[in-house]
Design an enzyme around this catalytic site. Structure first.
Site, PDB file in Angstrom:
ATOM      1  N   ALA B   8       0.854  -1.199   0.000  1.00 27.67           N
ATOM      2  CA  ALA B   8       0.000   0.000   0.000  1.00 27.67           C
ATOM      3  C   ALA B   8       0.880   1.235   0.000  1.00 27.67           C
ATOM      4  O   ALA B   8       1.767   1.361   0.847  1.00 27.67           O
ATOM      5  CB  ALA B   8      -0.906   0.002   1.233  1.00 27.67           C
ATOM      6  N   CYS B   9       0.663   2.127  -0.967  1.00 31.51           N
ATOM      7  CA  CYS B   9       1.472   3.354  -1.016  1.00 31.51           C
ATOM      8  C   CYS B   9       0.587   4.592  -0.864  1.00 31.51           C
ATOM      9  O   CYS B   9      -0.634   4.481  -0.762  1.00 31.51           O
ATOM     10  CB  CYS B   9       2.278   3.422  -2.311  1.00 31.51           C
ATOM     11  SG  CYS B   9       1.264   3.571  -3.795  1.00 31.51           S
ATOM     12  N   THR B  10       1.202   5.743  -0.872  1.00 33.92           N
ATOM     13  CA  THR B  10       0.495   6.978  -0.532  1.00 33.92           C
ATOM     14  C   THR B  10      -0.627   7.297  -1.525  1.00 33.92           C
ATOM     15  O   THR B  10      -1.772   7.486  -1.119  1.00 33.92           O
ATOM     16  CB  THR B  10       1.492   8.159  -0.506  1.00 33.92           C
ATOM     17  OG1 THR B  10       2.640   7.731   0.205  1.00 33.92           O
ATOM     18  CG2 THR B  10       0.897   9.358   0.183  1.00 33.92           C
ATOM     19  N   GLY B  12      -1.471   5.312  -4.017  1.00 34.86           N
ATOM     20  CA  GLY B  12      -2.164   4.047  -4.268  1.00 34.86           C
ATOM     21  C   GLY B  12      -2.312   3.710  -5.735  1.00 34.86           C
ATOM     22  O   GLY B  12      -3.201   2.937  -6.126  1.00 34.86           O
ATOM     23  N   THR B  16       2.392   0.578  -5.026  1.00 33.86           N
ATOM     24  CA  THR B  16       1.607  -0.560  -4.511  1.00 33.86           C
ATOM     25  C   THR B  16       1.708  -1.748  -5.465  1.00 33.86           C
ATOM     26  O   THR B  16       1.986  -2.879  -5.050  1.00 33.86           O
ATOM     27  CB  THR B  16       0.122  -0.152  -4.373  1.00 33.86           C
ATOM     28  OG1 THR B  16       0.037   0.926  -3.441  1.00 33.86           O
ATOM     29  CG2 THR B  16      -0.750  -1.318  -3.908  1.00 33.86           C
TER      30      THR B  16
END
Lengths: 144, 104
Positions: B8-10, B12, B16
């Site tokens: 999960a990244c900032t 998204g 990710t």
């Protein structure tokens, strides 16, 4: 076949620095959004501070989401000459892939972007993009 | 070894999915069973089942944001890293996971 309008491909382009490239992208984005060039540049710089945008040797993936974008875009820039010093920590950049995501983008477009992202996990694919010798082959690798 | 994880990244939209793909490829190449759930802009994909989590020897959380459902991994061995670690050094991360399991 991918949605061609999502991709904006710039092959063999010359940029002297990060600042040069971000300003160029900022100007392009400002024509298709309510964002000012300076706002785009600031957002890209802030994203770099939030986390490393390098995804492979020679390859960067700057990206942001904004409600001020009128359409989402993937801008793929293949550099004629590497940018030797991108910032304090990143050097020798030959390929920069910008993801400009419109807030509340459709699910279909988001899926198209994420599928392209998954391709970027393949080092062989990255190598082919880096070593593309013509705009035609470079474009085909991206949109097909 | 059985590995499960979440990416999960900032924003998204980018890290990710690259992290998921790289971790799954590195895990499989090293001979492990691996399943990575993505929590991104298109919601949750490849959602982990209770059975997968129960059977896992280790959990890898490649996340720049708070993930949903972290309580599912309570009591499991967890390695948590930013997505950039999974993107830039997936093989080392899988080796590290194997080492942690070996030294349990």
């Amino acid at each position: 076949m991918k949605n061609k309008s999502l991709f904006n491909i710039l092959f063999h382009r010359k940029f002297d620095s990060r600042s040069d490239m971000y300003h160029f992208i900022g100007e392009r984005v400002s024509h298709h959004s309510t964002l000012l060039t300076s706002e785009v540049v600031d957002t890209l710089l802030q994203r770099e501070q939030a986390g490393n945008i390098q995804i492979a040797e020679h390859v960067l993936l700057p990206h942001f989401e904004s409600s001020k974008l009128k359409e989402s875009q993937i801008v793929v820039v293949h550099l004629h000459e590497a940018i030797s010093k991108w910032n304090q920590h990143v050097s020798d950049i030959k390929l920069v892939i910008f993801i400009l995501l419109k807030r509340d983008e459709t699910l279909d477009t988001k899926k198209e972007i994420t599928n392209f992202m998954r391709n970027l996990a393949d080092q062989d694919y990255i190598e082919k993009l880096l070593h593309a010798d013509s705009e035609e082959s470079f474009t085909q690798m991206i949109i097909q | 070894m059985k590995i499960v994880g979440v990416a999960a990244c900032t924003v998204g939209i980018a890290h990710t999915y690259i992290a998921q793909e790289k971790l799954e490829n590195a895990g499989k190449a090293a001979g492990h069973e691996i399943a990575i759930e993505t929590q991104g802009t298109i919601g949750t994909e490849n959602e982990l089942t209770k059975e997968q989590i129960t059977a896992a020897d280790i959990v890898i959380l490649a996340a720049d944001v708070k993930i949903a459902g972290r309580e599912r991994f309570e009591g499991k061995r967890i390695i948590q890293v930013p997505t950039e670690v999974a993107v830039k050094s997936p093989n080392k991360l899988i080796e590290k996971a194997a080492e942690v399991v070996r030294n349990k």
